[in-house]
Scaffold this motif. Structure first.
Motif, mmCIF file in Angstrom:
data_model
loop_
_atom_site.group_PDB
_atom_site.id
_atom_site.type_symbol
_atom_site.label_atom_id
_atom_site.label_comp_id
_atom_site.label_asym_id
_atom_site.label_seq_id
_atom_site.Cartn_x
_atom_site.Cartn_y
_atom_site.Cartn_z
ATOM 1 N N PHE A 122 -2.429 50.950 12.650
ATOM 2 C CA PHE A 122 -3.421 51.707 12.185
ATOM 3 C C PHE A 122 -2.666 53.263 11.968
ATOM 4 C CE2 PHE A 122 -6.017 48.488 13.214
ATOM 5 C CZ PHE A 122 -7.087 48.374 11.999
ATOM 6 N N ASP A 123 -1.604 53.386 12.340
ATOM 7 C CA ASP A 123 -0.995 54.564 12.316
ATOM 8 C C ASP A 123 -0.219 54.782 10.619
ATOM 9 O OD1 ASP A 123 0.541 56.984 12.361
ATOM 10 O OD2 ASP A 123 1.723 56.391 13.970
ATOM 11 N N ASP A 124 -1.033 55.045 9.684
ATOM 12 C CA ASP A 124 -0.582 55.364 8.316
ATOM 13 C C ASP A 124 0.569 56.169 8.253
ATOM 14 O OD1 ASP A 124 -2.382 53.397 7.885
ATOM 15 O OD2 ASP A 124 -3.732 54.446 6.447
ATOM 16 N N ILE A 125 0.636 57.189 8.821
ATOM 17 C CA ILE A 125 1.718 58.365 8.840
ATOM 18 C C ILE A 125 3.239 57.564 9.218
ATOM 19 C CG2 ILE A 125 2.684 60.216 9.841
ATOM 20 C CD1 ILE A 125 0.035 61.448 9.814
ATOM 21 N N ALA A 126 3.145 56.856 10.309
ATOM 22 C CA ALA A 126 4.431 56.282 10.649
ATOM 23 C C ALA A 126 4.740 55.069 10.060
ATOM 24 C CB ALA A 126 4.322 55.551 12.134
ATOM 25 N N LEU A 127 3.614 54.383 9.481
ATOM 26 C CA LEU A 127 4.090 53.259 8.397
ATOM 27 C C LEU A 127 4.666 53.709 6.963
ATOM 28 C CD1 LEU A 127 0.691 51.378 9.050
ATOM 29 C CD2 LEU A 127 3.200 50.433 9.467
ATOM 30 N N ASN A 128 4.107 54.823 6.564
ATOM 31 C CA ASN A 128 4.703 55.467 5.386
ATOM 32 C C ASN A 128 6.056 55.867 5.560
ATOM 33 O OD1 ASN A 128 3.122 55.928 2.831
ATOM 34 N ND2 ASN A 128 1.571 56.506 4.436
ATOM 35 N N GLU A 129 6.493 56.298 6.652
ATOM 36 C CA GLU A 129 7.939 56.848 6.988
ATOM 37 C C GLU A 129 8.609 55.599 7.064
ATOM 38 O OE1 GLU A 129 10.436 60.049 8.176
ATOM 39 O OE2 GLU A 129 8.426 60.004 7.241
ATOM 40 N N THR A 130 8.137 54.509 7.828
ATOM 41 C CA THR A 130 8.706 53.165 7.675
ATOM 42 C C THR A 130 9.242 52.542 6.256
ATOM 43 O OG1 THR A 130 7.795 52.586 10.166
ATOM 44 C CG2 THR A 130 8.986 50.876 9.128
ATOM 45 N N MET A 131 8.323 52.868 5.201
ATOM 46 C CA MET A 131 8.481 52.131 4.087
ATOM 47 C C MET A 131 10.053 52.807 3.657
ATOM 48 S SD MET A 131 4.786 52.345 2.110
ATOM 49 C CE MET A 131 3.791 51.978 2.955
ATOM 50 N N GLU A 132 10.474 53.992 3.793
ATOM 51 C CA GLU A 132 11.726 54.501 3.528
ATOM 52 C C GLU A 132 12.557 53.604 4.297
ATOM 53 O OE1 GLU A 132 12.473 56.631 0.874
ATOM 54 O OE2 GLU A 132 9.951 56.498 0.678
ATOM 55 N N LYS A 133 12.648 53.273 5.441
ATOM 56 C CA LYS A 133 13.726 52.705 6.059
ATOM 57 C C LYS A 133 13.789 51.052 5.380
ATOM 58 C CE LYS A 133 12.855 54.786 10.494
ATOM 59 N NZ LYS A 133 14.192 55.405 10.516
ATOM 60 N N ILE A 134 12.514 50.470 4.942
ATOM 61 C CA ILE A 134 12.384 49.228 4.329
ATOM 62 C C ILE A 134 13.334 49.171 3.106
ATOM 63 C CG2 ILE A 134 11.177 47.520 3.609
ATOM 64 C CD1 ILE A 134 8.977 48.401 5.590
ATOM 65 N N ARG A 135 13.208 50.248 2.489
ATOM 66 C CA ARG A 135 13.895 50.293 1.251
ATOM 67 C C ARG A 135 15.278 50.466 1.298
ATOM 68 N NH1 ARG A 135 9.271 54.156 0.050
ATOM 69 N NH2 ARG A 135 7.977 53.086 -1.589
ATOM 70 N N ASN A 166 19.417 43.519 16.601
ATOM 71 C CA ASN A 166 20.295 44.248 17.470
ATOM 72 C C ASN A 166 19.995 45.660 17.821
ATOM 73 O OD1 ASN A 166 20.129 45.774 15.065
ATOM 74 N ND2 ASN A 166 22.285 45.473 14.388
ATOM 75 N N LYS A 167 18.607 46.001 17.181
ATOM 76 C CA LYS A 167 17.828 47.352 17.950
ATOM 77 C C LYS A 167 16.521 47.341 17.529
ATOM 78 C CE LYS A 167 18.873 51.080 15.655
ATOM 79 N NZ LYS A 167 19.322 52.184 14.981
ATOM 80 N N VAL A 168 15.823 47.984 18.143
ATOM 81 C CA VAL A 168 14.350 48.190 18.112
ATOM 82 C C VAL A 168 14.148 49.576 17.710
ATOM 83 C CG1 VAL A 168 11.922 47.905 18.813
ATOM 84 C CG2 VAL A 168 13.556 45.987 19.180
ATOM 85 N N GLU A 169 13.612 49.802 16.685
ATOM 86 C CA GLU A 169 13.362 51.161 16.444
ATOM 87 C C GLU A 169 11.957 51.609 16.638
ATOM 88 O OE1 GLU A 169 14.409 53.806 12.765
ATOM 89 O OE2 GLU A 169 16.239 53.592 13.772
ATOM 90 N N ILE A 170 11.488 52.313 17.187
ATOM 91 C CA ILE A 170 9.978 52.759 17.464
ATOM 92 C C ILE A 170 9.566 53.973 16.684
ATOM 93 C CG2 ILE A 170 7.791 53.365 19.014
ATOM 94 C CD1 ILE A 170 9.207 51.309 21.052
ATOM 95 N N VAL A 171 8.854 53.933 15.569
ATOM 96 C CA VAL A 171 8.698 55.081 14.425
ATOM 97 C C VAL A 171 7.363 55.910 15.220
ATOM 98 C CG1 VAL A 171 8.297 55.943 12.481
ATOM 99 C CG2 VAL A 171 9.579 53.836 12.664
ATOM 100 N N GLU A 172 7.694 57.003 15.874
ATOM 101 C CA GLU A 172 6.594 57.716 16.710
ATOM 102 C C GLU A 172 5.973 58.908 16.073
ATOM 103 O OE1 GLU A 172 6.237 60.575 20.557
ATOM 104 O OE2 GLU A 172 7.999 59.122 20.496
ATOM 105 N N ASN A 173 4.800 58.740 15.660
ATOM 106 C CA ASN A 173 3.982 60.053 15.163
ATOM 107 C C ASN A 173 3.413 60.715 16.412
ATOM 108 O OD1 ASN A 173 2.083 61.532 14.035
ATOM 109 N ND2 ASN A 173 0.722 60.036 13.245
ATOM 110 N N PRO A 174 3.950 61.998 16.369
ATOM 111 C CA PRO A 174 3.462 62.752 17.648
ATOM 112 C C PRO A 174 1.972 63.047 17.823
ATOM 113 C CG PRO A 174 4.626 64.105 16.216
ATOM 114 C CD PRO A 174 4.805 62.578 15.667
#
Length: 336
Positions: free
Chosen positions: A132-145, A171-179
């Motif tokens: 439910f963290d739309d801000i982190a999910l939006n940021e992650t879309m750039e990584k997916i691209r 090989n790595k887990v990246e947790i995208v953190e919205n402060p």
């Protein structure tokens, strides 16, 4: 002779080449999931408003001459009108969804894990975001691209699919953190994954960027409220809550503002279910100019938001192999 043969071959090639289309709602969690599928299938993504049928999108899909349309999300998110219209036009449709955004992410991850493995090889980074963290999910879309990010959602306690259960080498887990996310529980998720021996990094979104994205969420909500007003639906509660968000931002109480915004978005989705979907599973008419997202792939309410008692996200793959802790409380689902 060869020139004539080449000319005949060129004439035999259709002017519009068939492709796959991925149809998804503007739910950010489902959008992330859909985008990674489109990347590995070399498909085109078309986005519809959550819970609303837009007939013009069907025409856009048909103009692409697709072999198949893959719908990401349940029938509340992408209404059944789309399936009916596309199948009536002779298009093959596969829906991969679940009762929640978590189940959708899990089912899609399992359904396409072999394609992910082929596309990513041994260079897979799992990007973990709260559902439910739309801000982190939006940021992650750039990584997916950018090509190698496999999205796994968390409810603040568990992941949709535990990495060790996938037939992929993470090989790595990246947790995208919205402060400013008050319910995401990033540190606990990181510790849990580190105990499993995974290489975990936390990428913190800069606060100024979070503030800009929060302002963008406000603009989106204003447009949705305007749409309801045009339909003479009472939006006084939504407007009141939106003013609360804006006031909290003025006081620099961004965490509180974000918490209220999440509540507001949940109420707006509930309003769609109440007022629009009974009219025929969405606005089948009168939404021809509704905004939507349309793009090529990158290579060319549930408000249960974490907490100690959050359910485990658990399901079965196509071979009925159990994924997760069988003794944990869970949301149970079979992969479609």
């Amino acid at each position: 002779m060869w020139k004539k043969l080449i000319l005949l071959l060129l004439m035999a090639i259709p002017m519009v080449s068939a492709t796959d289309v991925v149809l998804v709602s503007d739910n950010c969690a489902d959008q992330c999931t859909a985008l990674e599928v489109a990347n590995v299938l070399n498909a085109t993504v078309i986005t519809t408003e959550w819970g609303i049928y837009n007939e013009s999108l069907v025409n856009e899909i048909l103009a692409l001459n697709p072999d198949k349309v893959i719908i990401i999300g349940g029938s509340l998110a992408v209404v059944e009108n789309y399936t009916t219209a596309l199948e009536s036009a002779g298009i093959s449709v596969e829906r991969i969804g679940g009762e929640t955004r978590y189940e959708t992410n899990a089912n899609v991850t399992l359904r396409f894990q072999h394609q992910f493995r082929y596309a990513y090889g041994d260079n897979v980074t799992a990007c973990v975001c709260h559902g439910f963290d739309d801000i982190a999910l939006n940021e992650t879309m750039e990584k997916i691209r950018n090509g190698t990010c496999l999205v796994l959602l968390t409810n603040g306690v568990n992941l949709t699919v535990e990495p060790e259960r996938l037939q992929l080498r993470i090989n790595k887990v990246e947790i995208v953190e919205n402060p400013f996310c008050p319910f995401c529980n990033h540190s606990a998720i990181a510790m849990k994954l580190q105990r499993k021996g995974l290489n975990v990094e936390i990428e913190k979104i800069p606060e100024d960027r979070v503030k800009l994205m929060l302002q963008n969420r406000i603009k989106i909500m204003e447009k949705r409220i305007f749409m309801f007003k045009r339909m003479r639906i009472n939006v006084s509660e939504l407007e009141e809550k939106l003013k609360e968000v804006e006031e909290l931002i003025k006081q620099n109480r961004y965490q509180d503002a974000y918490r209220v915004m999440i509540q507001l978005e949940g109420e707006q989705m509930a309003m769609v279910r109440l007022h629009l979907q009974p009219m025929g599973h969405g606005m089948a008419k009168g939404m021809g100019n509704a905004p939507h997202v349309y793009h090529q792939n990158a290579n060319n309410s549930q408000m249960g938001v974490g907490g100690a008692n959050a359910p485990h996200i658990y399901h079965q793959n196509e071979n009925n192999t159990e994924l997760g802790n069988a003794n944990a409380p869970h949301l149970y689902n079979k992969n479609q």
